[in-house]
Design a protein around this motif. Structure first.
Motif, PDB file in Angstrom:
ATOM      1  N   ILE A  76      -4.285 -82.772 -46.331  1.00 45.87           N
ATOM      2  CA  ILE A  76      -4.654 -81.359 -46.420  1.00 45.87           C
ATOM      3  C   ILE A  76      -3.711 -80.690 -47.416  1.00 45.87           C
ATOM      4  CG2 ILE A  76      -4.901 -79.180 -45.166  1.00 45.87           C
ATOM      5  CD1 ILE A  76      -5.389 -80.745 -42.633  1.00 45.87           C
ATOM      6  N   ASP A  77      -4.275 -80.130 -48.483  1.00 42.33           N
ATOM      7  CA  ASP A  77      -3.461 -79.494 -49.528  1.00 42.33           C
ATOM      8  C   ASP A  77      -2.360 -80.429 -50.011  1.00 42.33           C
ATOM      9  OD1 ASP A  77      -4.955 -77.161 -49.351  1.00 42.33           O
ATOM     10  OD2 ASP A  77      -3.663 -76.314 -47.787  1.00 42.33           O
ATOM     11  N   GLU A  78      -2.758 -81.691 -50.226  1.00 42.27           N
ATOM     12  CA  GLU A  78      -1.877 -82.728 -50.756  1.00 42.27           C
ATOM     13  C   GLU A  78      -0.769 -83.140 -49.785  1.00 42.27           C
ATOM     14  OE1 GLU A  78      -0.452 -81.631 -54.587  1.00 42.27           O
ATOM     15  OE2 GLU A  78      -2.458 -81.495 -55.485  1.00 42.27           O
ATOM     16  N   GLU A  79      -0.864 -82.697 -48.534  1.00 41.33           N
ATOM     17  CA  GLU A  79       0.120 -83.083 -47.534  1.00 41.33           C
ATOM     18  C   GLU A  79      -0.505 -84.043 -46.520  1.00 41.33           C
ATOM     19  OE1 GLU A  79       3.335 -82.344 -47.300  1.00 41.33           O
ATOM     20  OE2 GLU A  79       3.278 -81.168 -49.150  1.00 41.33           O
ATOM     21  N   PRO A  80       0.165 -85.163 -46.215  1.00 48.37           N
ATOM     22  CA  PRO A  80      -0.366 -86.094 -45.206  1.00 48.37           C
ATOM     23  C   PRO A  80      -0.212 -85.515 -43.798  1.00 48.37           C
ATOM     24  CG  PRO A  80       1.773 -86.845 -45.974  1.00 48.37           C
ATOM     25  CD  PRO A  80       1.420 -85.653 -46.819  1.00 48.37           C
ATOM     26  N   VAL A  81      -1.287 -85.635 -43.012  1.00 42.86           N
ATOM     27  CA  VAL A  81      -1.305 -85.085 -41.664  1.00 42.86           C
ATOM     28  C   VAL A  81      -1.984 -86.088 -40.737  1.00 42.86           C
ATOM     29  CG1 VAL A  81      -2.141 -83.205 -40.183  1.00 42.86           C
ATOM     30  CG2 VAL A  81      -1.414 -82.720 -42.527  1.00 42.86           C
TER      31      VAL A  81
ATOM     32  N   MET B 181       2.298 -79.274 -39.611  1.00 44.37           N
ATOM     33  CA  MET B 181       0.995 -79.018 -38.994  1.00 44.37           C
ATOM     34  C   MET B 181       0.707 -80.080 -37.946  1.00 44.37           C
ATOM     35  SD  MET B 181      -1.413 -77.889 -42.215  1.00 44.37           S
ATOM     36  CE  MET B 181      -0.922 -79.271 -43.249  1.00 44.37           C
ATOM     37  N   PHE B 182       0.128 -79.654 -36.830  1.00 50.36           N
ATOM     38  CA  PHE B 182      -0.247 -80.598 -35.771  1.00 50.36           C
ATOM     39  C   PHE B 182      -1.652 -80.269 -35.295  1.00 50.36           C
ATOM     40  CE2 PHE B 182      -0.625 -81.738 -31.272  1.00 50.36           C
ATOM     41  CZ  PHE B 182      -0.365 -83.099 -31.353  1.00 50.36           C
ATOM     42  N   TYR B 183      -2.489 -81.282 -35.261  1.00 44.62           N
ATOM     43  CA  TYR B 183      -3.868 -81.108 -34.802  1.00 44.62           C
ATOM     44  C   TYR B 183      -4.131 -82.098 -33.683  1.00 44.62           C
ATOM     45  CZ  TYR B 183      -4.586 -78.623 -39.229  1.00 44.62           C
ATOM     46  OH  TYR B 183      -4.508 -77.744 -40.279  1.00 44.62           O
ATOM     47  N   ASP B 184      -4.859 -81.640 -32.683  1.00 44.62           N
ATOM     48  CA  ASP B 184      -5.178 -82.503 -31.540  1.00 44.62           C
ATOM     49  C   ASP B 184      -6.602 -82.179 -31.089  1.00 44.62           C
ATOM     50  OD1 ASP B 184      -5.242 -84.106 -29.343  1.00 44.62           O
ATOM     51  OD2 ASP B 184      -3.736 -83.016 -28.193  1.00 44.62           O
ATOM     52  N   TYR B 185      -7.493 -83.175 -31.168  1.00 45.80           N
ATOM     53  CA  TYR B 185      -8.898 -82.977 -30.803  1.00 45.80           C
ATOM     54  C   TYR B 185      -9.367 -84.130 -29.929  1.00 45.80           C
ATOM     55  CZ  TYR B 185      -9.201 -79.319 -34.355  1.00 45.80           C
ATOM     56  OH  TYR B 185      -9.024 -78.162 -35.091  1.00 45.80           O
ATOM     57  N   ASP B 186     -10.415 -83.872 -29.163  1.00 46.74           N
ATOM     58  CA  ASP B 186     -11.045 -84.949 -28.396  1.00 46.74           C
ATOM     59  C   ASP B 186     -11.813 -85.888 -29.319  1.00 46.74           C
ATOM     60  OD1 ASP B 186     -10.198 -83.833 -25.938  1.00 46.74           O
ATOM     61  OD2 ASP B 186     -11.925 -82.482 -25.930  1.00 46.74           O
ATOM     62  N   VAL B 187     -12.520 -85.305 -30.289  1.00 49.76           N
ATOM     63  CA  VAL B 187     -13.359 -86.079 -31.217  1.00 49.76           C
ATOM     64  C   VAL B 187     -13.112 -85.596 -32.633  1.00 49.76           C
ATOM     65  CG1 VAL B 187     -15.734 -86.629 -31.919  1.00 49.76           C
ATOM     66  CG2 VAL B 187     -15.167 -86.458 -29.483  1.00 49.76           C
ATOM     67  N   VAL B 188     -12.972 -86.538 -33.563  1.00 56.12           N
ATOM     68  CA  VAL B 188     -12.902 -86.220 -34.989  1.00 56.12           C
ATOM     69  C   VAL B 188     -14.078 -86.893 -35.678  1.00 56.12           C
ATOM     70  CG1 VAL B 188     -11.611 -86.506 -37.137  1.00 56.12           C
ATOM     71  CG2 VAL B 188     -10.400 -85.953 -35.022  1.00 56.12           C
TER      72      VAL B 188
ATOM     73  N   ALA C 157     -10.116 -87.707 -45.505  1.00 57.17           N
ATOM     74  CA  ALA C 157      -9.767 -88.709 -44.492  1.00 57.17           C
ATOM     75  C   ALA C 157      -9.249 -89.965 -45.180  1.00 57.17           C
ATOM     76  CB  ALA C 157     -10.972 -89.029 -43.630  1.00 57.17           C
ATOM     77  N   GLU C 158      -8.083 -90.403 -44.787  1.00 52.44           N
ATOM     78  CA  GLU C 158      -7.456 -91.556 -45.435  1.00 52.44           C
ATOM     79  C   GLU C 158      -7.504 -92.817 -44.585  1.00 52.44           C
ATOM     80  OE1 GLU C 158      -6.710 -91.066 -48.401  1.00 52.44           O
ATOM     81  OE2 GLU C 158      -6.545 -88.892 -48.521  1.00 52.44           O
ATOM     82  N   ASP C 159      -7.397 -92.657 -43.260  1.00 56.93           N
ATOM     83  CA  ASP C 159      -7.307 -93.848 -42.411  1.00 56.93           C
ATOM     84  C   ASP C 159      -7.548 -93.442 -40.962  1.00 56.93           C
ATOM     85  OD1 ASP C 159      -6.937 -96.450 -41.700  1.00 56.93           O
ATOM     86  OD2 ASP C 159      -4.790 -96.540 -42.157  1.00 56.93           O
ATOM     87  N   VAL C 160      -7.999 -94.392 -40.169  1.00 60.84           N
ATOM     88  CA  VAL C 160      -8.087 -94.225 -38.723  1.00 60.84           C
ATOM     89  C   VAL C 160      -6.968 -95.063 -38.124  1.00 60.84           C
ATOM     90  CG1 VAL C 160      -9.500 -94.501 -36.667  1.00 60.84           C
ATOM     91  CG2 VAL C 160     -10.577 -93.869 -38.828  1.00 60.84           C
ATOM     92  N   LEU C 161      -6.182 -94.452 -37.256  1.00 63.87           N
ATOM     93  CA  LEU C 161      -5.010 -95.112 -36.690  1.00 63.87           C
ATOM     94  C   LEU C 161      -5.292 -95.538 -35.260  1.00 63.87           C
ATOM     95  CD1 LEU C 161      -2.349 -92.578 -38.017  1.00 63.87           C
ATOM     96  CD2 LEU C 161      -3.250 -94.630 -39.146  1.00 63.87           C
ATOM     97  N   PHE C 162      -4.782 -96.710 -34.898  1.00 63.51           N
ATOM     98  CA  PHE C 162      -5.075 -97.299 -33.592  1.00 63.51           C
ATOM     99  C   PHE C 162      -3.784 -97.592 -32.836  1.00 63.51           C
ATOM    100  CE2 PHE C 162      -8.400 -98.523 -36.559  1.00 63.51           C
ATOM    101  CZ  PHE C 162      -9.549 -98.152 -35.888  1.00 63.51           C
ATOM    102  N   GLU C 163      -3.945 -97.812 -31.542  1.00 65.53           N
ATOM    103  CA  GLU C 163      -2.867 -98.315 -30.710  1.00 65.53           C
ATOM    104  C   GLU C 163      -3.425 -99.436 -29.849  1.00 65.53           C
ATOM    105  OE1 GLU C 163      -1.523 -95.201 -28.177  1.00 65.53           O
ATOM    106  OE2 GLU C 163      -3.467 -94.911 -27.201  1.00 65.53           O
ATOM    107  N   ASP C 164      -2.589-100.391 -29.529  1.00 67.10           N
ATOM    108  CA  ASP C 164      -2.986-101.483 -28.645  1.00 67.10           C
ATOM    109  C   ASP C 164      -2.469-101.194 -27.253  1.00 67.10           C
ATOM    110  OD1 ASP C 164      -4.277-103.010 -30.614  1.00 67.10           O
ATOM    111  OD2 ASP C 164      -2.347-103.778 -31.329  1.00 67.10           O
TER     112      ASP C 164
END
Length: 663
Positions: free
Chosen positions: A146-151, A1-8, A125-132
């Motif tokens: 989602i349904d016990e799968e990490p996404v 599964m792949f999700y891409d949004y402007d805002v979460v 929601a488990e974590d917010v991921l960042f980049e430098d």
């Protein structure tokens, strides 16, 4: 599964719903992440919206295109305008809601396709991921299950609105369990990893611990209503939303009033040892205290009011507002049954406390963005507030700014386009500014006394203050038909105010209707002068209805559109005070370095307009200047103006502005 949004947006409570809707209206492809879709818009505590100060926030959220005002208009079952005996600046619209109808409206708005660019993801929601990038930390994704799968959900902007679920712990007596609410034992226990990993360890944000409480729910069939004082709903019910002429409830109910007594208080004192010790619980709300705190703090009072508020049209559940407390169930039963009308009441669900993490809001900017991470925003109880209304207001600001940030490529552009409401523009501005500049040591609750511009920031004119502002600053935030309606109402108000200024009455016409017998007999030049309709409305006991009746009796037509009447009346009533308020605030701002006498008496007798909290904190801190006093959490700008006038004028009475606003 792949999700891409402007805002979460993380969290489907009141802050999350407004944040997601605002971001979507602002043109951002938005995802709302919630553990259970059927709990979107859940009223976890009191099923009511509005109140003193809080009702202003609801009107402002509505003026900016928000959802809450329309939801309570549709789901309300009991409507009251609080503070009617005082000036219109401090009137507080409040409505009791049918829990199921309110949740259904919100779910229909958020999760049923009302916004084509808003999706709801049932996930944890488990974590917010960042980049430098270029020495700047930026949001790049949100990790969910989602349904016990990490996404990983790719995004450049995230709004965290976890409410009481951030390492939430429920207390009942001295027993506890991880959870964010007791309403449903649904497995939605909390967001511990998000709190500990993302906010504390990864970003180094300062966390604190707060607590809130809720009373037991009662079976209304076991209440003896004849022993209580009935309080019917107002008819017709007023509307919260500027898009509605009046609310359209499916039905209304009567609430009722009873009270605690000395027997109740004796039980509370005797069983205090059964509560969770303060050392393991967070700081509770000062202005919505538990029954134990009320008995402890106000030991001289023989009773405290308890409002019995039905929770819906098709349920027997009753919310006893005023009996918040986390005593063991058997103690709660004894407390409840010591009260008139509740002698045989059955508790369906016990009252409880919930404690949770919050982030020191001074870590945020005025757009509610986290200073250490571009694209990350916080809203609701995670910022230290309490109440649905404060959460909704913060959610709207955070969602709007997340939508703006998602479209900006660099920090400079983001700063230029930030959506900020000023303290002089709305209670939302007061709320945000208080939090991000002063922080809070206890759950923050909005009151009219917190706003130094409260005479201008009334519930009747929120649309005139904010609708055009929101439309200009965040494209799409305010829908075109709402903006057009605001423009039409602005014209109605301006035209009606001009008519009131122009229409004048001879003294023999107005004096008999607007002066008392004593005033009529007094040799006063003012009663022999001509007065405009606006001047008559400024008189202490004058009403718009009285002025309209006088005009009709004189054969004059004073046309004021129905949607302009409250606003025109308030503008005329407060005209002189608004001018004085502006002068007082300007004087205070010019003189914030003025020294405060070190031996100043902060007692109620000397400074009656200060709240007990303010007297306590000022007396403890003993600030040397007004600049120092302004940095004390809980001391409002309005009170600083009052205090400045007291110090500047020596023994003279404080300003009439403060007196009028409080009355």
């Amino acid at each position: 599964m792949f999700y891409d949004y402007d805002v979460v947006v993380i969290g489907g409570g009141h802050a999350g719903c407004e944040a997601a809707a605002a971001a979507a209206r602002g043109g951002a492809r938005t995802a709302l992440v919630t553990q259970r879709v059927d709990t979107v818009g859940e009223m976890s505590c009191n099923p009511s919206i509005g109140g003193i100060g809080k009702g202003h926030l609801v009107r402002e959220v509505d003026a900016l295109g928000g959802v809450m005002g329309r939801a309570i208009d549709a789901a309300g079952i009991h409507f009251r305008m609080l503070n009617r005996r005082k000036g219109p600046a401090v009137w507080g619209p409040r409505a009791q809601a049918d829990r199921d109808l309110y949740r259904a409206f919100m779910r229909g708005e958020i999760a049923s396709g009302a916004y084509e660019n808003l999706d709801v993801l049932e996930a944890s929601a488990e974590d917010v991921l960042f980049e430098d990038r270029g020495g700047e930390r930026r949001v790049r994704a949100v990790a969910v299950t989602i349904d016990e799968e990490p996404v990983e959900v790719a995004t450049s902007a995230c709004v965290i609105t976890t409410g009481t679920f951030l390492r939430g712990t429920i207390w009942l007596g001295q027993e506890s369990r991880p959870a964010g609410r007791f309403v449903r034992d649904d497995g939605t226990g909390g967001s511990g990893d998000l709190s500990g990993d993302t906010l504390e360890l990864d970003l180094g944000l300062p966390l604190g611990r707060l607590k809130t409480g809720t009373p037991p729910r009662l079976d209304g069939r076991t209440i003896d209503w004849s022993k209580c004082v009935a309080q019917p709903s107002e008819d017709p019910p007023f509307a919260f939303s500027y898009g509605n002429a009046e609310a359209s409830p499916r039905g209304t109910v009567a609430c009722a009033r009873t009270a605690t007594n000395e027997r109740t208080h004796d039980i509370v004192r005797a069983e205090a040892h059964t509560l969770a010790p303060p050392s393991v619980s967070g700081t509770g709300p000062r202005y919505c205290p538990s029954l134990y705190k009320k008995v402890e703090r106000f030991g001289d009072r023989s009773s405290h009011v308890v409002w019995l508020e039905p929770e819906g049209l098709n349920t027997d559940l009753v919310y006893p507002n005023g009996l918040s407390g986390a005593f063991p169930l058997d103690v709660q039963e004894r407390i409840v049954r010591s009260i008139a009308g509740l002698e045989n009441a059955v508790i369906v669900q016990p009252g409880y406390d919930v404690e949770y993490d919050f982030v020191d809001p001074r870590s945020l900017d005025h757009g509610l963005g986290v200073k250490k991470a571009r694209g990350l925003f916080l809203a609701g109880q995670i910022c230290g507030t309490t109440g649905y209304e404060e959460a909704a207001a913060l959610g709207l600001v955070a969602g709007a700014n997340a939508a703006l940030a998602a479209g900006d490529r660099d920090a400079a552009a983001s700063a230029r386009r930030r959506f900020v409401v000023g303290r002089d523009e709305g209670y939302i501005g007061v709320l945000v500014d208080d939090l991000v500049t002063r922080g809070t040591m206890e759950p923050y609750r909005m009151f009219t006394s917190r706003a130094e511009y409260r005479l201008a920031l009334r519930a009747d004119n929120a649309d005139l203050r904010l609708t055009r502002l929101g439309a200009a600053r965040v494209p799409g935030l305010v829908e075109p038909d709402r903006l057009a309606a605001c423009e039409a109402r602005a014209r109605h108000v301006a035209d009606a105010k001009a008519r009131c200024d122009a229409l004048r009455f001879a003294p023999e016409a107005w004096a008999p209707a607007f002066l008392s017998a004593d005033e009529t007999n007094r040799d006063d030049h003012s009663k022999r002068s001509h007065k405009s309709a606006s001047q008559l409305l400024a008189m202490p006991h004058a009403t718009l209805e009285g002025v309209l009746a006088l005009a009709a009796a004189q054969g004059e037509e004073l046309l004021i559109e129905a949607d302009a009447r409250d606003t025109v009346a308030a503008l005329c009533k407060y005209a002189a005070y608004l001018d004085r308020m502006d002068r007082d605030v300007a004087a205070y701002k010019r003189n914030d370095a003025t020294k405060i006498p070190p031996d100043l008496d902060y007692s109620a007798a000397n400074l009656p307009a200060l709240s007990a909290e303010e007297r306590e904190k000022l007396g403890a801190a003993r600030p040397h200047t007004f600049a120092e006093a302004a940095r004390i959490s809980g001391v409002t700008p309005a009170s600083l103006v009052y205090l400045y006038n007291h110090v500047a004028n020596g023994s003279k009475r404080p300003s009439a502005v403060a007196a009028e606003a409080s009355s």
